[in-house]
Design a protein around this motif. Structure first.
Motif, mmCIF file in Angstrom:
data_model
loop_
_atom_site.group_PDB
_atom_site.id
_atom_site.type_symbol
_atom_site.label_atom_id
_atom_site.label_comp_id
_atom_site.label_asym_id
_atom_site.label_seq_id
_atom_site.Cartn_x
_atom_site.Cartn_y
_atom_site.Cartn_z
ATOM 1 N N VAL A 289 0.718 -1.048 -0.115
ATOM 2 C CA VAL A 289 0.068 0.212 -0.101
ATOM 3 C C VAL A 289 0.847 1.195 -0.178
ATOM 4 N N HIS A 290 0.596 2.175 -0.940
ATOM 5 C CA HIS A 290 1.241 3.405 -1.106
ATOM 6 C C HIS A 290 0.252 4.581 -0.802
ATOM 7 N N LEU A 291 0.411 5.537 0.144
ATOM 8 C CA LEU A 291 -0.697 6.204 0.275
ATOM 9 C C LEU A 291 -0.771 7.482 -0.492
ATOM 10 N N SER A 292 0.037 7.645 -1.538
ATOM 11 C CA SER A 292 -0.091 8.745 -2.435
ATOM 12 C C SER A 292 0.161 8.303 -3.711
ATOM 13 N N ALA A 293 -1.046 8.048 -4.939
ATOM 14 C CA ALA A 293 -0.548 7.537 -6.348
ATOM 15 C C ALA A 293 -1.250 8.628 -6.937
ATOM 16 N N ALA A 294 -2.386 8.288 -7.481
ATOM 17 C CA ALA A 294 -3.283 9.290 -8.385
ATOM 18 C C ALA A 294 -3.150 10.646 -7.537
ATOM 19 N N SER A 295 -3.342 10.717 -6.388
ATOM 20 C CA SER A 295 -3.195 12.005 -5.712
ATOM 21 C C SER A 295 -2.249 12.877 -5.729
ATOM 22 N N CYS A 296 -1.170 12.206 -6.223
ATOM 23 C CA CYS A 296 0.044 12.711 -6.784
ATOM 24 C C CYS A 296 -0.218 13.625 -7.942
ATOM 25 N N ILE A 297 -0.564 13.292 -8.729
ATOM 26 C CA ILE A 297 -1.006 13.633 -10.233
ATOM 27 C C ILE A 297 -1.761 14.999 -10.094
ATOM 28 N N ASP A 298 -3.018 14.690 -9.180
ATOM 29 C CA ASP A 298 -3.783 15.791 -8.962
ATOM 30 C C ASP A 298 -2.716 16.983 -8.403
ATOM 31 N N TRP A 299 -2.150 16.537 -7.430
ATOM 32 C CA TRP A 299 -1.127 17.557 -6.811
ATOM 33 C C TRP A 299 -0.421 18.338 -7.586
ATOM 34 N N VAL A 300 0.432 17.589 -8.411
ATOM 35 C CA VAL A 300 1.261 18.466 -9.340
ATOM 36 C C VAL A 300 0.561 19.043 -10.513
ATOM 37 N N ALA A 301 -0.265 18.768 -10.878
ATOM 38 C CA ALA A 301 -1.354 19.497 -11.686
ATOM 39 C C ALA A 301 -1.664 20.809 -11.204
ATOM 40 N N ARG A 302 -2.171 20.847 -9.981
ATOM 41 C CA ARG A 302 -2.486 22.003 -9.240
ATOM 42 C C ARG A 302 -1.114 23.170 -9.090
ATOM 43 N N ILE A 303 -0.067 22.379 -8.916
ATOM 44 C CA ILE A 303 1.119 23.233 -8.388
ATOM 45 C C ILE A 303 1.882 23.897 -9.802
ATOM 46 N N THR A 304 1.571 23.289 -10.872
ATOM 47 C CA THR A 304 2.157 23.516 -12.457
ATOM 48 C C THR A 304 1.024 24.297 -13.156
ATOM 49 N N GLY A 305 -0.051 24.407 -12.700
ATOM 50 C CA GLY A 305 -0.990 25.177 -13.291
ATOM 51 C C GLY A 305 -1.906 24.463 -14.431
ATOM 52 N N ALA A 306 -1.741 22.969 -14.521
ATOM 53 C CA ALA A 306 -2.470 22.313 -15.479
ATOM 54 C C ALA A 306 -3.824 22.171 -15.301
ATOM 55 N N SER A 307 -4.544 22.326 -16.170
ATOM 56 C CA SER A 307 -6.198 22.427 -16.048
ATOM 57 C C SER A 307 -6.840 21.099 -15.380
ATOM 58 N N ASP A 308 -6.084 20.114 -15.816
ATOM 59 C CA ASP A 308 -6.698 18.768 -15.233
ATOM 60 C C ASP A 308 -5.631 17.990 -15.436
ATOM 61 N N ALA A 309 -6.036 16.481 -14.952
ATOM 62 C CA ALA A 309 -5.011 15.554 -15.075
ATOM 63 C C ALA A 309 -4.456 15.027 -16.551
ATOM 64 N N ALA A 310 -5.643 15.071 -17.193
ATOM 65 C CA ALA A 310 -5.333 14.909 -18.724
ATOM 66 C C ALA A 310 -4.307 15.926 -19.491
ATOM 67 N N GLU A 311 -4.312 17.039 -18.986
ATOM 68 C CA GLU A 311 -3.388 17.858 -19.637
ATOM 69 C C GLU A 311 -2.006 17.592 -18.815
ATOM 70 N N LEU A 312 -1.626 17.237 -17.745
ATOM 71 C CA LEU A 312 -0.552 16.889 -17.011
ATOM 72 C C LEU A 312 0.044 15.842 -17.712
ATOM 73 N N PHE A 313 -0.742 14.669 -17.867
ATOM 74 C CA PHE A 313 -0.299 13.309 -18.708
ATOM 75 C C PHE A 313 0.120 13.869 -19.955
ATOM 76 N N ALA A 314 -0.436 14.686 -20.753
ATOM 77 C CA ALA A 314 0.124 15.160 -21.866
ATOM 78 C C ALA A 314 1.258 15.762 -21.798
ATOM 79 N N ARG A 315 1.658 16.687 -20.630
ATOM 80 C CA ARG A 315 2.802 17.646 -20.568
ATOM 81 C C ARG A 315 4.075 16.297 -20.396
ATOM 82 N N ALA A 316 3.751 15.370 -19.359
ATOM 83 C CA ALA A 316 4.616 14.221 -19.156
ATOM 84 C C ALA A 316 5.079 13.689 -20.705
ATOM 85 N N GLU A 317 3.965 13.277 -21.116
ATOM 86 C CA GLU A 317 4.353 12.441 -22.524
ATOM 87 C C GLU A 317 5.054 13.250 -23.537
ATOM 88 N N ALA A 318 4.536 14.607 -23.480
ATOM 89 C CA ALA A 318 5.790 15.368 -24.636
ATOM 90 C C ALA A 318 7.186 15.344 -23.888
#
Length: 480
Positions: A289-318
């Protein structure tokens, strides 16, 4: 039709399933988490009931009228403390609350056989240490406690008037004798409690009560059977057919979990492995059990100004895998497997002048994958072999992240139709078994395969050095 209700951390999900396992409708009710102090994580139990009502009513009334049974799944470990009037005495203390570290040490001193009886070390996320914290810091509330329920079981009380739980969820309290599948008087006594404070226990397929007439009327249902159900991960396993020895899943929700079904109890408490009852009779399971998984995605999306998780995944893939030296430690709420450290916190390492939002996003995806690899190693140390992982949870929507995880774990990932609603689907299947009976292996089959990701050998090599750096970066807070 069968209704499955999953009491999550960020929301309640309800689905209606036909007897073949096809999801015909679903609804969601939102929830928020309150963090009034460092290490604290709480929710209002009545918010679960309001969100459940919202989620059920969002389903087409025509589907609701056909429901013949209801199953419950839910976030585990939450301490819901009720007084003599069956009303909550305080906000529920959640699974990712870290305040009870000192009480964990006290409990292991009070009950030296804890790991033998429960199969687990005391961790702040579990329910028992939370009650010791309340005893130490809120003695008036502790003395008023008449019943302790888990989150989904408080919703059950509102639905049926019954105080009941299933074995998979109850195993996560640390009050259960997991091998014998019953409450442990020894551990309860160490916490100043007894079986009178506990709900009645059922296998997940057991009928725990019937829907109260006023609730049935409000929801447009008959007064149908409510199955005992399961903890979120066990119910998720039932939903995707992880019901035989060695079957395994990866849950990418708020937390990250690797779950493997076992035909015997296989404990590894020194490495933070969870060993619990499954939601089906005569089965157990292990979890990292790992206490933070998808919640890390929401967190970094918020601090980097991404509109949502989908935009964050797109930035990472780029940016691409291993695009920079950045390493992310995903311990935003502490960590369980393998460190059992509620005080550790997340960190970015290796930042430089070229670090940008894309590279931070990629580092977060890699960091969660590296933590999952630590957990997988702790599981396999017990002799467990995992040939493939069925993926469930909101994180299953990103196949790009799946390629990173498959390469990091060096394990194939199988994506299933409906996998993102795994716990609610499993709850509905447990309802089907409670109403109709039958062979769980025949009913709890895997949904159709949508996609399989095999580990990419080149990506395995690219990630290898960063994974080793990640594994050497952890240090308890006391070392700083």
């Amino acid at each position: 039709m069968f209704l499955g209700i999953d009491i999550g951390t960020s929301g309640v999900k309800a689905i209606v399933m036909d007897p073949s396992g096809t999801v015909l409708g679903e609804g969601v009710g939102a929830l928020t988490v309150q963090r009034p102090r460092a290490f604290w994580s709480e929710q209002d139990p009545d918010a679960w009931w309001r969100a459940t009502h919202e989620a059920v009513l969002a389903i087409d009334p025509a589907l609701r009228r056909g429901v013949r049974g209801i199953g419950l799944a839910g976030q585990m470990h939450g301490a819901t403390l009720l007084g003599a009037d069956d009303r909550p005495l305080r906000p529920a203390i959640l699974w990712n609350d870290g305040r009870s570290g000192p009480q964990c040490a006290a409990l292991e001193a009070l009950a030296p056989d804890l790991a033998t009886i429960t199969g687990n070390r005391a961790m702040p996320g579990f329910t028992a240490p939370k009650l010791l914290w309340v005893r130490d810091h809120e003695p008036d509330i502790f003395s008023a406690v008449r019943t302790v329920l888990l989150p989904k079981d408080y919703v059950r009380l509102r639905m049926t008037g019954e105080k009941a739980s299933d074995l998979s969820d109850s195993a996560g309290t640390l009050w259960l004798d997991v091998a014998r599948r019953r409450w442990s008087e020894t551990i309860l006594d160490a916490c100043g409690l007894n079986e009178g404070h506990m709900p009645r226990l059922f296998e997940g397929t057991g009928a725990s009560g019937r829907l109260r007439a006023e609730v049935a009327s409000a929801w447009g249902l008959e007064s149908v059977v409510v199955a005992a159900g399961g903890g979120d991960n066990a119910a998720g396993a039932v939903g995707v057919g992880v019901v035989g020895d060695g079957d395994a899943l990866l849950s990418l929700g708020t937390s990250g979990v690797i779950f493997v079904a076992t035909d015997t109890l296989r404990a590894n408490p020194s490495r933070g492995v969870h060993a619990f009852c499954h939601a089906l009779p005569d089965l157990w399971h292990q979890m990292s059990v790992h206490l933070s998984a998808a919640s890390c995605i929401d967190w970094v999306a918020r601090i980097t100004g991404a509109s949502d998780a989908a935009e964050l995944f797109a930035r990472a893939e780029a940016a691409g895998p291993c695009c920079g030296p950045e390493i992310f430690l995903p311990y935003l709420s502490g960590e369980r497997t393998p460190h059992n450290d509620p005080s550790v916190r997340g960190a970015f390492l290796g930042l430089d002048h070229d670090t940008d939002a894309g590279r931070l996003a990629q580092a977060v995806l890699e960091g969660v994958a590296f933590a999952l690899a630590d957990g997988l190693k702790a599981l396999t140390e017990t002799g467990t072999r995992i040939e493939a992982l069925r993926v469930i949870g909101g994180g299953a929507r990103s196949l790009y992240w799946g390629r990173i995880i498959a390469a990091t774990l060096e394990t194939p990932l199988t994506y299933l139709h409906g996998g993102e609603v795994g716990p609610a689907l499993g709850a509905a299947r447990l309802a089907q078994l409670a109403v109709d009976g039958g062979d769980p292996a025949a009913i709890c089959t895997a949904p159709p395969v949508r996609h399989v990701i095999e580990p990419d050998a080149a990506l395995v090599r690219r990630l290898s050095d960063k994974k080793q750096q990640f594994q050497s970066a952890y240090a308890p807070v006391s070392q700083y």
